[in-house]
Design a protein around this motif. Structure first.
Motif, PDB file in Angstrom:
ATOM      1  N   GLY A   1       0.781  -1.277  -0.025  1.00  0.00           N
ATOM      2  CA  GLY A   1       0.042  -0.009  -0.125  1.00  0.00           C
ATOM      3  C   GLY A   1       0.929   1.241  -0.006  1.00  0.00           C
ATOM      4  N   ARG A   2       1.703   1.173   0.940  1.00  0.00           N
ATOM      5  CA  ARG A   2       2.673   2.364   1.087  1.00  0.00           C
ATOM      6  C   ARG A   2       3.594   2.803  -0.402  1.00  0.00           C
ATOM      7  N   ALA A   3       3.848   1.543  -0.805  1.00  0.00           N
ATOM      8  CA  ALA A   3       4.729   1.613  -2.033  1.00  0.00           C
ATOM      9  C   ALA A   3       4.026   1.891  -3.222  1.00  0.00           C
ATOM     10  N   THR A   4       2.681   1.788  -3.158  1.00  0.00           N
ATOM     11  CA  THR A   4       1.756   2.123  -4.436  1.00  0.00           C
ATOM     12  C   THR A   4       1.493   3.655  -4.164  1.00  0.00           C
ATOM     13  N   VAL A   5       1.424   4.204  -2.952  1.00  0.00           N
ATOM     14  CA  VAL A   5       1.005   5.581  -2.899  1.00  0.00           C
ATOM     15  C   VAL A   5       2.404   6.434  -3.076  1.00  0.00           C
ATOM     16  N   ALA A   6       3.444   5.898  -2.879  1.00  0.00           N
ATOM     17  CA  ALA A   6       4.725   6.709  -2.938  1.00  0.00           C
ATOM     18  C   ALA A   6       5.155   6.402  -4.715  1.00  0.00           C
ATOM     19  N   ALA A   7       4.707   5.503  -5.445  1.00  0.00           N
ATOM     20  CA  ALA A   7       4.859   5.395  -6.776  1.00  0.00           C
ATOM     21  C   ALA A   7       4.088   6.412  -7.274  1.00  0.00           C
ATOM     22  N   ILE A   8       2.884   6.420  -7.127  1.00  0.00           N
ATOM     23  CA  ILE A   8       1.766   7.410  -7.792  1.00  0.00           C
ATOM     24  C   ILE A   8       2.223   8.987  -7.401  1.00  0.00           C
ATOM     25  N   GLU A   9       2.983   9.093  -6.104  1.00  0.00           N
ATOM     26  CA  GLU A   9       3.377  10.330  -5.763  1.00  0.00           C
ATOM     27  C   GLU A   9       4.623  10.705  -6.824  1.00  0.00           C
ATOM     28  N   ARG A  10       5.522   9.762  -6.953  1.00  0.00           N
ATOM     29  CA  ARG A  10       6.734  10.101  -7.779  1.00  0.00           C
ATOM     30  C   ARG A  10       6.548  10.060  -9.047  1.00  0.00           C
TER      31      ARG A  10
ATOM     32  N   PHE B   1       2.076  16.089  -9.589  1.00  0.00           N
ATOM     33  CA  PHE B   1       2.726  17.443  -9.792  1.00  0.00           C
ATOM     34  C   PHE B   1       1.860  18.387  -8.894  1.00  0.00           C
ATOM     35  N   ASP B   2       2.622  18.835  -8.028  1.00  0.00           N
ATOM     36  CA  ASP B   2       1.701  19.535  -7.139  1.00  0.00           C
ATOM     37  C   ASP B   2       0.954  18.762  -6.432  1.00  0.00           C
TER      38      ASP B   2
ATOM     39  N   TYR C   1      -6.944  14.505 -24.031  1.00  0.00           N
ATOM     40  CA  TYR C   1      -6.978  16.033 -23.795  1.00  0.00           C
ATOM     41  C   TYR C   1      -5.503  16.438 -23.126  1.00  0.00           C
ATOM     42  N   GLY C   2      -4.639  15.768 -23.967  1.00  0.00           N
ATOM     43  CA  GLY C   2      -3.170  16.390 -23.269  1.00  0.00           C
ATOM     44  C   GLY C   2      -2.552  15.643 -22.107  1.00  0.00           C
ATOM     45  N   GLY C   3      -3.307  14.821 -21.350  1.00  0.00           N
ATOM     46  CA  GLY C   3      -3.052  13.870 -20.270  1.00  0.00           C
ATOM     47  C   GLY C   3      -2.817  14.871 -19.197  1.00  0.00           C
ATOM     48  N   GLY C   4      -3.748  15.522 -18.843  1.00  0.00           N
ATOM     49  CA  GLY C   4      -3.806  16.603 -17.530  1.00  0.00           C
ATOM     50  C   GLY C   4      -4.052  15.888 -16.226  1.00  0.00           C
ATOM     51  N   ARG C   5      -4.219  16.721 -15.279  1.00  0.00           N
ATOM     52  CA  ARG C   5      -4.143  16.063 -13.855  1.00  0.00           C
ATOM     53  C   ARG C   5      -5.820  16.043 -13.358  1.00  0.00           C
ATOM     54  N   TRP C   6      -6.246  15.049 -12.941  1.00  0.00           N
ATOM     55  CA  TRP C   6      -7.587  14.681 -12.542  1.00  0.00           C
ATOM     56  C   TRP C   6      -8.013  15.007 -11.177  1.00  0.00           C
ATOM     57  N   PRO C   7      -8.606  15.898 -10.738  1.00  0.00           N
ATOM     58  CA  PRO C   7      -9.083  16.112  -9.300  1.00  0.00           C
ATOM     59  C   PRO C   7      -9.724  14.802  -8.593  1.00  0.00           C
ATOM     60  N   LEU C   8     -10.430  14.246  -9.413  1.00  0.00           N
ATOM     61  CA  LEU C   8     -11.003  12.879  -8.607  1.00  0.00           C
ATOM     62  C   LEU C   8      -9.865  12.146  -8.165  1.00  0.00           C
ATOM     63  N   LEU C   9      -8.646  11.927  -8.916  1.00  0.00           N
ATOM     64  CA  LEU C   9      -7.765  11.039  -8.716  1.00  0.00           C
ATOM     65  C   LEU C   9      -6.603  11.757  -7.435  1.00  0.00           C
ATOM     66  N   SER C  10      -6.720  13.001  -7.371  1.00  0.00           N
ATOM     67  CA  SER C  10      -6.084  13.670  -6.330  1.00  0.00           C
ATOM     68  C   SER C  10      -6.860  13.253  -4.939  1.00  0.00           C
TER      69      SER C  10
ATOM     70  N   ALA D   1      -2.984  14.463   2.392  1.00  0.00           N
ATOM     71  CA  ALA D   1      -4.383  14.111   2.195  1.00  0.00           C
ATOM     72  C   ALA D   1      -4.897  15.620   2.142  1.00  0.00           C
ATOM     73  N   ARG D   2      -4.844  16.422   3.223  1.00  0.00           N
ATOM     74  CA  ARG D   2      -5.518  17.744   3.188  1.00  0.00           C
ATOM     75  C   ARG D   2      -4.771  18.613   1.840  1.00  0.00           C
ATOM     76  N   GLU D   3      -3.828  18.331   1.716  1.00  0.00           N
ATOM     77  CA  GLU D   3      -2.996  19.413   0.380  1.00  0.00           C
ATOM     78  C   GLU D   3      -3.855  18.841  -0.841  1.00  0.00           C
ATOM     79  N   LEU D   4      -4.085  17.539  -0.914  1.00  0.00           N
ATOM     80  CA  LEU D   4      -4.557  17.102  -2.107  1.00  0.00           C
ATOM     81  C   LEU D   4      -6.031  17.411  -2.167  1.00  0.00           C
ATOM     82  N   LEU D   5      -6.748  17.396  -1.122  1.00  0.00           N
ATOM     83  CA  LEU D   5      -8.069  18.011  -0.956  1.00  0.00           C
ATOM     84  C   LEU D   5      -8.034  19.394  -1.368  1.00  0.00           C
ATOM     85  N   ASP D   6      -7.152  20.207  -0.911  1.00  0.00           N
ATOM     86  CA  ASP D   6      -7.153  21.705  -1.207  1.00  0.00           C
ATOM     87  C   ASP D   6      -6.801  22.070  -2.593  1.00  0.00           C
ATOM     88  N   TRP D   7      -5.760  21.035  -3.414  1.00  0.00           N
ATOM     89  CA  TRP D   7      -5.812  21.422  -4.765  1.00  0.00           C
ATOM     90  C   TRP D   7      -6.888  21.114  -5.356  1.00  0.00           C
TER      91      TRP D   7
END
Ligand code: BGC
Length: 381
Positions: free
Chosen positions: A258-267, A271-272, A284-293, A309-315
């Motif tokens: 679980g931790r390694a998966t979260v770390a790989a997604i972060e790495r 972005f931000d 659409y150019g491969g942008g960032r998805w708020p639902l995935l944050s 988690a809170r930073e991701l929610l804010d983003w």
């Protein structure tokens, strides 16, 4: 893209509430949740995958009636296809499985039909995800699941007969592979089907056996460099895997995998506070998805990192337009900027609002206690 500064935390709670109101307002009278009311390629359709996560977000925020109306709609869709499911499972048992095109679709019109538009339809995950959402709802609110019993049984038959098949993934791509997120959704769904206590002994045994086999397959063939892999045999990661270690709890968030998966997604994908689907994405150019944050935020929260988690929610909150509508994805950090125009020409601007984005935002806010869910069972409609 520079995301607007917002007034926290009041505006988070407001955005959660307006998200719930938006979803409630757009839900079809028959219970289906539209993926996006205005986006050309999605208008008029409801997906089991999107819908299950939307129902879970609504359920977690106390909008019980809305979630239950969606489950009723799923149940009607499944029951109307009982003969089809029987034919699919019989063919699989005989060792001559039906063609991909004869499997159940991934999305339906609000009336529960397949619709006339071509789509990448053979996807198994939604049939697990809706079971998982029903299980979460019943656990949370103590609802009697008897009215969904037949549809739960049909889903179990369908999934037990076919879970090994390659199919399109969450992103409706790569149909030649067995996707670990898809397996995770199926395992979580079968686990919840058993937990609901509405199955007879035979169905319960088959569901439990298939779930155990899937979990073992993920452990033995679905891991690369310690993290969950995009598909069996792949070394890449996909952000949808955050759900397998977070919300779906198939792999515990605090475990090594679980931790390694979260770390790989972060790495690799983050972005931000924004999360890309996977590295080769060009939609659409491969942008960032708020639902995935927000999916990633739930995984972080369950592994103990509430601050991230809170930073991701804010983003994610910062992706909302001034009218509160949240998009499917945002630009500003694209993986394939040269591919934007072709999609805009084909389907118009990015889907906004996307109900799944709103629901995941609600779900993470509830997880973090930023948006207090009303008392269990209370309906706010
Ligand atoms: C996404 C799917 C989603 C659908 C409707 C597609 O672009 O890849 O995951 O179910 O949109 O929101």
């Amino acid at each position: 893209m520079t995301l607007p500064e917002i007034d926290r935390p009041r505006s988070i709670a407001r955005l959660v509430e307006s998200s719930a109101d938006l979803i409630a307002a757009l839900q079809d009278a028959g219970g289906a949740y539209p993926a996006s009311p205005t986006f050309s390629a999605y208008a008029g359709y409801s997906w089991f995958r999107d819908g299950a996560f939307i129902a879970d977000g609504m359920s977690s925020y106390g909008r019980t009636e809305s979630a239950e109306r969606f489950f009723d709609w799923c149940a009607r869709v499944l029951e109307s296809r009982a003969d089809e499911i029987a034919a699919i499972t019989a063919a699989a048992e005989d060792g001559r499985p039906v063609a991909d095109g004869a499997m159940l679709p991934t999305r339906f019109t609000f009336e529960g039909r397949a619709g006339l538009d071509e789509w990448w339809d053979f996807q198994l995950d939604g049939y697990g995800t809706w079971l998982w959402a029903v299980g979460e709802h019943v656990r949370r609110h103590g609802t009697d699941a008897a009215r969904w019993a037949r549809a739960v049984e049909l889903s179990v038959e369908y999934l037990c007969s076919s879970w090994r098949r390659p199919c399109f993934d969450w992103w409706e791509e790569h149909a030649m592979h067995v996707h670990v997120s898809t397996l995770g959704c199926i395992a979580a769904g079968l686990r919840e089907a058993v937990a609901l206590g509405v199955l007879d002994a035979d169905h319960e045994a088959s569901a439990a056996e298939a779930e155990a086999e899937i979990v073992e397959l993920i452990r033995t063939e679905g891991v690369a460099d310690g993290h969950l892999a995009k598909w069996l045999g792949s070394s890449a990661v996909d952000a949808s895997l955050a759900s397998v270690v977070g919300l779906l709890e198939v792999v515990p968030a605090a475990s090594d995998t679980g931790r390694a998966t979260v770390a790989a997604i972060e790495r690799d994908l983050t972005f931000d506070g924004g999360v890309h689907r996977y590295l080769d994405d060009s939609f659409y150019g491969g942008g960032r998805w708020p639902l995935l944050s927000c999916m990633l935020g739930v995984a972080h929260a369950r592994a103990g990192d509430v601050d991230r988690a809170r930073e991701l929610l804010d983003w994610a909150a910062g992706t909302a337009a001034p009218d509160g509508a949240m998009p499917e994805q945002v630009g500003g950090h694209l993986l394939a900027p040269e591919r934007v125009d072709e999609w805009v020409e084909r389907w118009g601007p990015v889907a906004q609002p996307l109900l799944w984005s709103h629901a995941m935002f609600m779900r993470l806010a509830v997880e973090l206690g930023v948006a207090d869910a009303p008392n269990a069972g209370e309906t706010r409609e």
